[in-house]
Design an enzyme around this catalytic site. Structure first.
Site: not given
Length: 510
Positions: A28, A102, A261
């Site tokens: 983030g 999250n 990723y």
């Protein structure tokens, strides 16, 4: 995608929370926040938009007193431009509760209405994390009883059971509850990661919980375990960790895009090494190329930094092709697929990468990337390779075609903005300008991840397969999602923030 962590210490925790956030910065880059509680019960908080290093200065750190706290970093999502959307969120009733989250609630709009009408609580932002906090707070209050003013661990566990009944989607939560300590729980499929550990000091045992194991490693904490799907744990100020399974029908289905990723390669998620998974991804992709194109003329394999390096190196070894670094990355540019607008992404690719011409000139080049999402980056990088003198430019994606949005905490664009949506491999190949394109097979990706932990056989692969594990995502949900995730919507948000906020609160069943 966000990063969340909490520490129960025997000494001030602010520096370790800050250091942990910097380790999770890849999760983030839009906003960051830290909340602590001191020995007098006073809660101190600092949060704002920006990178961790830009949000916290000496004057802020000095005010964040206390041996317990939680921290959060957030990446850009639709409707989250205001610093008020940064986390943690805090409510003072009952007792005082703060929360970092999250993930994404798939029934956020329905919950917002129910909170106002039934729980008599007002949510002041468009964030589903504030909704989740208010649901938790109400469930704690509801489970206390009229004359019960002493909060016990059993009340917390019952309250979290209520949260699971009401909140749907993917979420990993770390909450601070005054008088209890830290409370951590994870959705019943374990979609978003959460792990905890300890370290022993002269003053006693300290605990830490975080999105990724690398945050624990960097602070000298030993991993105890991952929070299980549907499990709630309490990290108390004194004593041992307490566990409670809140959902009977829980089952692992973690997000496989973490392995592709999102996560750092040095992290372990649910017992699976991200680094080793990416090695296996490269191996399986190399075997596919060798199977389908045995007489290939690839001269050199070049990764698109950074995430694809591990897969590309493994590919080069198995194919017997030279590996070279052909792009130099500017470390001060953020991740492009999560940038807020198409023009911003186009500008940033050239600022982010610069080609080393001698590695391309006169060669047939195989470029390797972790995935192709919008395709903006891929198309420009293919052109950069040609401009640097490559004879032919081939492209390999270590992930399958991304055809559908992720709804569990990754702000992927609307479906029609995804490069592979409603397109064949050949059509994507033409649009990015490659001479040949290879995608990883989904079965190979699943196998690459599950080899790390054979007990986990199911993953959330929704952005590849359109199989949403929560079972509550339909055409109406996608229609509402497109209103807030498309580039047009995000540009409207920058011009009129209230307009997108109104859209994000629309009735999904309308």
């Amino acid at each position: 995608m966000c990063g969340v962590l909490g520490i129960v210490g025997k000494a001030p925790v602010v520096q370790r929370l800050y250091d942990g956030l910097t380790v999770l910065q890849h999760r983030g880059q839009d906003a960051a926040g830290i909340l602590t509680c001191d020995e007098n019960g006073f809660v101190n908080m600092r949060k704002d938009n920006g990178l961790v290093k830009d949000v916290f200065f000496k004057r802020h750190m000095q005010r964040l007193n206390g041996n317990i706290g939680l921290a959060h970093c957030r990446y850009p999502t639709a409707g989250s431009n205001s610093p008020a959307e940064a986390q943690p969120f805090y409510v003072n009733s009952p007792f005082g509760i703060a929360l970092g989250h999250n993930g994404n609630l798939t029934n956020a709009n329905q919950l917002r209405r129910r909170i106002f009408k039934d729980d008599l609580r007002h949510v002041n932002t468009s964030s589903d994390s504030e909704i989740l906090l208010n649901v938790l707070a109400h469930e704690i209050y509801r489970n206390l009883g009229k004359d019960d003013y002493k909060l016990e661990h059993q009340h917390i566990f019952k309250a979290v059971e209520g949260v699971f009944k009401r909140c749907h989607g993917g979420y990993a939560v770390v909450a601070f509850v005054m008088g209890i300590g830290l409370v951590a729980f994870r959705d019943k499929f374990g979609i978003r990661p959460l792990i905890y550990g300890y370290r022993d000091t002269d003053a006693g045992r300290e605990y830490m919980v975080a999105s990724e194991s690398v945050a624990l490693d960097s602070q000298g904490f030993k991993v105890l375990a991952d929070v299980k799907p549907g499990e709630c744990i309490i990290l108390p100020m004194e004593g041992d960790v307490e566990h409670h399974q809140c959902v009977e029908d829980s089952a692992y289905a973690p997000c496989i895009f973490e392995q592709v990723y999102l996560a750092r390669p040095d992290s372990m998620i649910d017992g699976i090494s991200v680094y080793r998974t990416r090695m296996r991804m490269g191996e399986k992709l190399a075997r596919k190329i060798d199977r389908e194109w045995p007489d290939h003329d690839i001269d050199v394999i070049i990764p698109i930094p950074d995430t694809s390096r591990t897969a590309a190196l493994e590919m080069s070894q198995l194919l017997g092709v030279r590996y070279r670094e052909g792009f130099i990355k500017n470390r001060y540019i953020g991740r492009t697929f999560i940038m807020p607008g198409q023009e911003e992404r186009k500008k940033s690719v050239r600022q982010k990468l610069n080609a080393i011409g001698i590695e391309f000139e006169g060669k047939n080049v195989m470029l390797v990337d972790d995935s192709i999402v919008r395709g903006t980056t891929s198309k420009q990088i293919v052109q950069m390779a040609r401009d640097s003198g490559a004879k032919k430019v081939y492209f390999a994606s270590a992930a399958p075609p991304v055809r559908y949005p992720n709804v569990y905490g990754i702000d992927m664009p609307a479906a029609d903005e995804l490069m592979a949506s409603n397109r064949t491999v050949e059509q994507v190949e033409q649009r990015i300008g490659a001479d040949r394109l290879f995608y990883q097979d989904l079965s190979d990706l699943i196998e690459a991840a599950s080899e790390g932990n054979p007990q986990i056989t199911r993953f959330d692969t929704s952005c590849f397969s359109k199989e949403y594990v929560t079972g509550d995502v339909d055409a109406d949900y996608f229609a509402a999602l497109e209103l807030i995730r498309s580039d047009d919507a995000k540009q409207a948000s920058e011009a009129e923030p209230s307009k997108l906020r109104d859209m994000s609160q629309m009735d999904e069943s309308a």
